[in-house]
Design a protein around this motif. Sequence first.
Motif, mmCIF file in Angstrom:
data_model
loop_
_atom_site.group_PDB
_atom_site.id
_atom_site.type_symbol
_atom_site.label_atom_id
_atom_site.label_comp_id
_atom_site.label_asym_id
_atom_site.label_seq_id
_atom_site.Cartn_x
_atom_site.Cartn_y
_atom_site.Cartn_z
ATOM 1 N N ILE A 144 1.418 -26.584 -18.513
ATOM 2 C CA ILE A 144 2.357 -26.099 -19.239
ATOM 3 C C ILE A 144 3.355 -25.652 -18.387
ATOM 4 O O ILE A 144 4.510 -26.136 -18.740
ATOM 5 N N LEU A 145 3.031 -25.359 -17.430
ATOM 6 C CA LEU A 145 4.317 -24.914 -16.332
ATOM 7 C C LEU A 145 5.242 -26.094 -16.005
ATOM 8 O O LEU A 145 6.377 -26.239 -15.896
ATOM 9 N N LEU A 146 4.366 -27.212 -15.681
ATOM 10 C CA LEU A 146 5.113 -28.558 -15.151
ATOM 11 C C LEU A 146 5.798 -29.221 -16.386
ATOM 12 O O LEU A 146 6.769 -29.575 -16.178
ATOM 13 N N ASP A 147 5.304 -29.262 -17.613
ATOM 14 C CA ASP A 147 6.019 -29.623 -18.651
ATOM 15 C C ASP A 147 7.325 -28.774 -19.010
ATOM 16 O O ASP A 147 8.487 -29.298 -19.300
ATOM 17 N N LEU A 148 7.452 -27.607 -18.722
ATOM 18 C CA LEU A 148 8.374 -26.678 -18.865
ATOM 19 C C LEU A 148 9.666 -27.078 -17.712
ATOM 20 O O LEU A 148 10.599 -26.986 -18.060
ATOM 21 N N ALA A 149 8.933 -27.365 -16.744
ATOM 22 C CA ALA A 149 9.854 -27.625 -15.379
ATOM 23 C C ALA A 149 10.286 -29.090 -15.630
ATOM 24 O O ALA A 149 11.744 -29.522 -15.547
ATOM 25 N N LEU A 150 9.647 -30.127 -16.247
ATOM 26 C CA LEU A 150 10.099 -31.462 -16.677
ATOM 27 C C LEU A 150 11.371 -31.402 -17.594
ATOM 28 O O LEU A 150 12.220 -32.217 -17.849
ATOM 29 N N ALA A 151 11.048 -30.256 -18.632
ATOM 30 C CA ALA A 151 11.927 -30.456 -19.691
ATOM 31 C C ALA A 151 13.345 -29.209 -19.407
ATOM 32 O O ALA A 151 14.190 -29.309 -20.035
ATOM 33 N N VAL A 176 10.544 -30.128 -9.208
ATOM 34 C CA VAL A 176 9.338 -30.562 -9.977
ATOM 35 C C VAL A 176 8.361 -30.791 -8.964
ATOM 36 O O VAL A 176 7.239 -30.219 -9.040
ATOM 37 N N ARG A 177 8.680 -31.497 -7.966
ATOM 38 C CA ARG A 177 7.401 -31.789 -6.743
ATOM 39 C C ARG A 177 7.234 -30.288 -6.204
ATOM 40 O O ARG A 177 5.716 -30.234 -5.664
ATOM 41 N N ALA A 192 2.575 -48.998 -12.347
ATOM 42 C CA ALA A 192 3.545 -47.955 -12.031
ATOM 43 C C ALA A 192 3.541 -46.766 -12.986
ATOM 44 O O ALA A 192 3.822 -46.948 -14.057
ATOM 45 N N PRO A 193 3.494 -45.185 -12.509
ATOM 46 C CA PRO A 193 3.382 -44.290 -13.315
ATOM 47 C C PRO A 193 4.817 -43.881 -13.903
ATOM 48 O O PRO A 193 5.724 -44.009 -13.296
ATOM 49 N N ASP A 194 4.876 -43.191 -15.058
ATOM 50 C CA ASP A 194 6.002 -42.730 -15.538
ATOM 51 C C ASP A 194 5.996 -41.225 -15.080
ATOM 52 O O ASP A 194 4.963 -40.721 -14.341
ATOM 53 N N GLU A 195 6.961 -40.427 -15.171
ATOM 54 C CA GLU A 195 7.033 -38.951 -14.679
ATOM 55 C C GLU A 195 5.949 -38.153 -15.117
ATOM 56 O O GLU A 195 5.166 -37.440 -14.049
ATOM 57 N N ARG A 196 5.895 -38.193 -16.144
ATOM 58 C CA ARG A 196 4.725 -37.120 -16.887
ATOM 59 C C ARG A 196 3.306 -37.740 -16.347
ATOM 60 O O ARG A 196 2.260 -36.840 -16.024
ATOM 61 N N THR A 197 3.024 -39.139 -16.599
ATOM 62 C CA THR A 197 1.709 -39.467 -15.903
ATOM 63 C C THR A 197 1.675 -39.179 -14.567
ATOM 64 O O THR A 197 0.342 -38.852 -14.136
ATOM 65 N N ALA A 198 2.343 -39.451 -13.605
ATOM 66 C CA ALA A 198 2.313 -38.996 -12.143
ATOM 67 C C ALA A 198 1.908 -37.632 -12.215
ATOM 68 O O ALA A 198 1.367 -37.112 -11.178
ATOM 69 N N GLY A 199 2.740 -36.652 -12.794
ATOM 70 C CA GLY A 199 2.629 -35.251 -12.698
ATOM 71 C C GLY A 199 1.148 -34.907 -13.291
ATOM 72 O O GLY A 199 0.342 -33.989 -12.640
ATOM 73 N N LEU A 200 0.411 -35.515 -14.334
ATOM 74 C CA LEU A 200 -0.834 -35.241 -14.782
ATOM 75 C C LEU A 200 -1.646 -35.586 -13.787
ATOM 76 O O LEU A 200 -2.677 -34.867 -13.480
ATOM 77 N N ILE A 201 -1.535 -36.874 -13.056
ATOM 78 C CA ILE A 201 -2.509 -37.165 -11.896
ATOM 79 C C ILE A 201 -2.277 -36.277 -10.904
ATOM 80 O O ILE A 201 -3.412 -35.720 -10.248
ATOM 81 N N ALA A 202 -1.192 -35.706 -10.450
ATOM 82 C CA ALA A 202 -1.154 -34.733 -9.476
ATOM 83 C C ALA A 202 -1.752 -33.419 -9.703
ATOM 84 O O ALA A 202 -2.568 -32.832 -8.834
ATOM 85 N N LEU A 252 9.308 -18.671 -9.263
ATOM 86 C CA LEU A 252 9.628 -19.293 -10.465
ATOM 87 C C LEU A 252 10.990 -18.740 -11.142
ATOM 88 O O LEU A 252 11.045 -17.417 -11.360
ATOM 89 N N THR A 253 11.833 -19.528 -11.902
ATOM 90 C CA THR A 253 12.952 -18.772 -12.454
ATOM 91 C C THR A 253 13.192 -19.732 -13.875
ATOM 92 O O THR A 253 12.875 -21.052 -13.847
ATOM 93 N N VAL A 254 13.060 -19.077 -14.964
ATOM 94 C CA VAL A 254 13.728 -19.542 -16.118
ATOM 95 C C VAL A 254 14.926 -20.032 -16.086
ATOM 96 O O VAL A 254 15.884 -19.048 -16.007
ATOM 97 N N THR A 255 15.628 -21.115 -16.242
ATOM 98 C CA THR A 255 16.681 -21.587 -16.020
ATOM 99 C C THR A 255 17.396 -22.011 -17.520
ATOM 100 O O THR A 255 18.571 -22.128 -17.653
ATOM 101 N N ASP A 256 16.568 -22.117 -18.618
ATOM 102 C CA ASP A 256 16.973 -22.643 -19.898
ATOM 103 C C ASP A 256 15.813 -21.671 -21.002
ATOM 104 O O ASP A 256 14.955 -22.388 -20.721
ATOM 105 N N GLY A 257 16.208 -20.696 -21.695
ATOM 106 C CA GLY A 257 15.300 -20.149 -22.570
ATOM 107 C C GLY A 257 15.213 -20.613 -23.780
ATOM 108 O O GLY A 257 14.444 -20.429 -24.804
#
Length: 221
Positions: A35-42, A197-198, A150-160, A52-57
């Motif tokens: 959930i946190l990673l999806d919020l970071a990617l968004a 994100v990393r 080659a992974p897309d961004e979200r798939t690479a994040g999921l793998i991590a 952790l900082t909320v940059t856009d609510g």
Amino acid sequence: MTITLAEEITLLSLDDESGEAKERQAASWAVAGGILLDLALAGRVSVAGGRLTVTDGSPTGEALLDERLALIAAWAERRSRAPKVTEWLTKDQGKAPAATVARLCERGLVVKKKRRVLGVFPVRRYPEADGSAERELRERLRSVVLDGAAPDERTAGLIALVHGAKLHRLAFPGQSRKEVAARMEKLAEGQWAAEGVREAIRNMQAAMAAVTVAAVVAATG
């Protein structure tokens, strides 16, 4: 159907037939991290110096993420300084799985079934109702991890996240854990996302590693 990272991890952890959650403790940390990673990617949260900082609510349009974003914002607002990523994961890992399963039920991907153990203790299970999302997910993971795509961004994040929580056997049942883990580690360390994100991923992996060590110590103590 596009589902969140947390939902993808949950689908990997639920037995398709019985609906029982496997590797529950490690998976709960990965779900909160997803959930946190999806919020970071968004672009809704950022991580710097482990904090952790909320940059856009503003809402993302996904109910599961927006509910957590509001909770993070309210929680962080009460603190004198930006909270650590590990503090939020520790707080949310016990609650995020239930919210994620509820979202999967809303989507019709799993169904809730209740029964009583020994006729007394209520137990909830979530067997598969529609396997299309999980099939696509597993095919995508196999393509990247085993076939070298080659992974897309979200798939690479999921793998991590899966690698950090040591959920290799859930993602690749029947495969050599050593071989799969080596490939996933290489992918997790790749330059596939912005540094913020990393860094979020590294903090999540550290939190998950710590709880894994604690569990091993408790089991052998």
